[in-house]
Design a protein around this motif. Structure first.
Motif, PDB file in Angstrom:
ATOM      1  N   GLU A  65       0.805  -1.288  -0.061  1.00  0.00           N
ATOM      2  CA  GLU A  65       0.005  -0.046   0.102  1.00  0.00           C
ATOM      3  C   GLU A  65       1.042   1.278  -0.117  1.00  0.00           C
ATOM      4  O   GLU A  65       0.777   2.211  -0.555  1.00  0.00           O
ATOM      5  CB  GLU A  65      -0.996   0.000   1.065  1.00  0.00           C
ATOM      6  CG  GLU A  65      -1.911  -0.977   1.112  1.00  0.00           C
ATOM      7  CD  GLU A  65      -2.984  -0.999   2.222  1.00  0.00           C
ATOM      8  OE1 GLU A  65      -2.734  -0.189   3.201  1.00  0.00           O
ATOM      9  OE2 GLU A  65      -4.073  -1.501   2.100  1.00  0.00           O
ATOM     10  N   GLU A  66       1.833   1.247   0.728  1.00  0.00           N
ATOM     11  CA  GLU A  66       2.802   2.415   0.868  1.00  0.00           C
ATOM     12  C   GLU A  66       3.490   2.421  -0.540  1.00  0.00           C
ATOM     13  O   GLU A  66       3.701   3.537  -0.829  1.00  0.00           O
ATOM     14  CB  GLU A  66       3.938   2.176   2.106  1.00  0.00           C
ATOM     15  CG  GLU A  66       3.164   2.470   3.250  1.00  0.00           C
ATOM     16  CD  GLU A  66       4.279   2.075   4.451  1.00  0.00           C
ATOM     17  OE1 GLU A  66       5.351   1.680   4.228  1.00  0.00           O
ATOM     18  OE2 GLU A  66       3.886   2.195   5.689  1.00  0.00           O
ATOM     19  N   ALA A  67       3.947   1.581  -1.100  1.00  0.00           N
ATOM     20  CA  ALA A  67       4.762   1.712  -2.185  1.00  0.00           C
ATOM     21  C   ALA A  67       3.784   2.305  -3.518  1.00  0.00           C
ATOM     22  O   ALA A  67       4.091   3.102  -4.249  1.00  0.00           O
ATOM     23  CB  ALA A  67       5.162   0.366  -2.843  1.00  0.00           C
ATOM     24  N   VAL A  68       2.433   1.554  -3.556  1.00  0.00           N
ATOM     25  CA  VAL A  68       1.561   2.180  -4.344  1.00  0.00           C
ATOM     26  C   VAL A  68       1.186   3.557  -4.517  1.00  0.00           C
ATOM     27  O   VAL A  68       1.149   4.463  -5.318  1.00  0.00           O
ATOM     28  CB  VAL A  68       0.190   1.335  -4.256  1.00  0.00           C
ATOM     29  CG1 VAL A  68      -0.687   1.994  -5.183  1.00  0.00           C
ATOM     30  CG2 VAL A  68       0.511  -0.104  -4.863  1.00  0.00           C
ATOM     31  N   ALA A  69       0.946   3.949  -3.043  1.00  0.00           N
ATOM     32  CA  ALA A  69       0.736   5.154  -2.691  1.00  0.00           C
ATOM     33  C   ALA A  69       1.870   6.299  -3.103  1.00  0.00           C
ATOM     34  O   ALA A  69       1.687   7.314  -3.743  1.00  0.00           O
ATOM     35  CB  ALA A  69       0.213   5.510  -1.277  1.00  0.00           C
ATOM     36  N   LEU A  70       2.998   6.022  -2.773  1.00  0.00           N
ATOM     37  CA  LEU A  70       4.125   6.799  -3.037  1.00  0.00           C
ATOM     38  C   LEU A  70       4.194   6.793  -4.674  1.00  0.00           C
ATOM     39  O   LEU A  70       4.482   8.102  -5.240  1.00  0.00           O
ATOM     40  CB  LEU A  70       5.531   6.057  -2.575  1.00  0.00           C
ATOM     41  CG  LEU A  70       6.773   6.781  -2.858  1.00  0.00           C
ATOM     42  CD1 LEU A  70       6.812   8.219  -2.415  1.00  0.00           C
ATOM     43  CD2 LEU A  70       7.953   6.240  -2.273  1.00  0.00           C
ATOM     44  N   LEU A  71       4.282   5.701  -5.505  1.00  0.00           N
ATOM     45  CA  LEU A  71       4.199   5.756  -6.751  1.00  0.00           C
ATOM     46  C   LEU A  71       3.247   6.630  -7.450  1.00  0.00           C
ATOM     47  O   LEU A  71       3.288   7.459  -8.207  1.00  0.00           O
ATOM     48  CB  LEU A  71       4.431   4.457  -7.650  1.00  0.00           C
ATOM     49  CG  LEU A  71       5.640   3.375  -7.104  1.00  0.00           C
ATOM     50  CD1 LEU A  71       5.183   2.205  -7.570  1.00  0.00           C
ATOM     51  CD2 LEU A  71       6.727   4.079  -7.903  1.00  0.00           C
ATOM     52  N   ARG A  72       1.954   6.650  -6.746  1.00  0.00           N
ATOM     53  CA  ARG A  72       0.900   7.337  -7.460  1.00  0.00           C
ATOM     54  C   ARG A  72       1.141   8.748  -7.352  1.00  0.00           C
ATOM     55  O   ARG A  72       0.824   9.837  -7.911  1.00  0.00           O
ATOM     56  CB  ARG A  72      -0.617   6.698  -6.767  1.00  0.00           C
ATOM     57  CG  ARG A  72      -1.703   7.505  -7.347  1.00  0.00           C
ATOM     58  CD  ARG A  72      -1.778   7.076  -8.928  1.00  0.00           C
ATOM     59  NE  ARG A  72      -3.073   7.517  -9.416  1.00  0.00           N
ATOM     60  CZ  ARG A  72      -3.157   7.931 -10.579  1.00  0.00           C
ATOM     61  NH1 ARG A  72      -2.418   7.279 -11.445  1.00  0.00           N
ATOM     62  NH2 ARG A  72      -4.469   8.109 -11.095  1.00  0.00           N
ATOM     63  N   ALA A  73       1.620   9.070  -5.944  1.00  0.00           N
ATOM     64  CA  ALA A  73       1.792  10.500  -5.611  1.00  0.00           C
ATOM     65  C   ALA A  73       2.933  11.162  -6.709  1.00  0.00           C
ATOM     66  O   ALA A  73       2.728  12.236  -6.833  1.00  0.00           O
ATOM     67  CB  ALA A  73       2.323  10.549  -4.101  1.00  0.00           C
ATOM     68  N   THR A  74       3.722  10.459  -7.200  1.00  0.00           N
ATOM     69  CA  THR A  74       4.842  10.814  -8.044  1.00  0.00           C
ATOM     70  C   THR A  74       4.151  11.070  -9.383  1.00  0.00           C
ATOM     71  O   THR A  74       4.888  11.273 -10.518  1.00  0.00           O
ATOM     72  CB  THR A  74       6.127  10.162  -7.959  1.00  0.00           C
ATOM     73  OG1 THR A  74       5.759   8.775  -8.483  1.00  0.00           O
ATOM     74  CG2 THR A  74       6.579   9.962  -6.857  1.00  0.00           C
ATOM     75  N   GLY A  75       2.896  10.631  -9.872  1.00  0.00           N
ATOM     76  CA  GLY A  75       2.101  10.765 -11.234  1.00  0.00           C
ATOM     77  C   GLY A  75       2.319   9.321 -11.830  1.00  0.00           C
ATOM     78  O   GLY A  75       1.835   9.412 -12.983  1.00  0.00           O
TER      79      GLY A  75
END
Length: 80
Positions: free
Chosen positions: A8-18
């Protein structure tokens, strides 16, 4: 599916970077992280993880969910 916190953290971080859903899925697969059903990640899987009912406080148990070998905890118990 309740994803492990690390995913979940990896997905959120990647999504936050666009990153797109497909790009996130490719990265999770590259890292060897198991998808929702133990296999590969797909863009739709990432979308469901980020936007699914489990993240809105609601769960809509589908027929597929009820028929799984190990149904989710929200599935009604089969009538005997």
């Amino acid at each position: 599916m309740q994803a492990p916190v690390a995913i979940e953290e990896a997905v959120a971080l990647l999504r936050a970077t666009g990153s797109s859903f497909n790009a996130i899925a490719a990265e999770l697969n590259r890292r060897g992280l198991p998808g929702p059903h133990g296999g590969r990640w797909y863009g739709a899987s990432v979308h469901r993880l980020l936007n699914g009912p489990q993240n809105s406080g609601q769960h809509r148990c589908t027929e597929r969910c009820r028929l799984q070998e190990r149904p989710c905890s929200q599935s009604p118990t089969p009538q005997q």
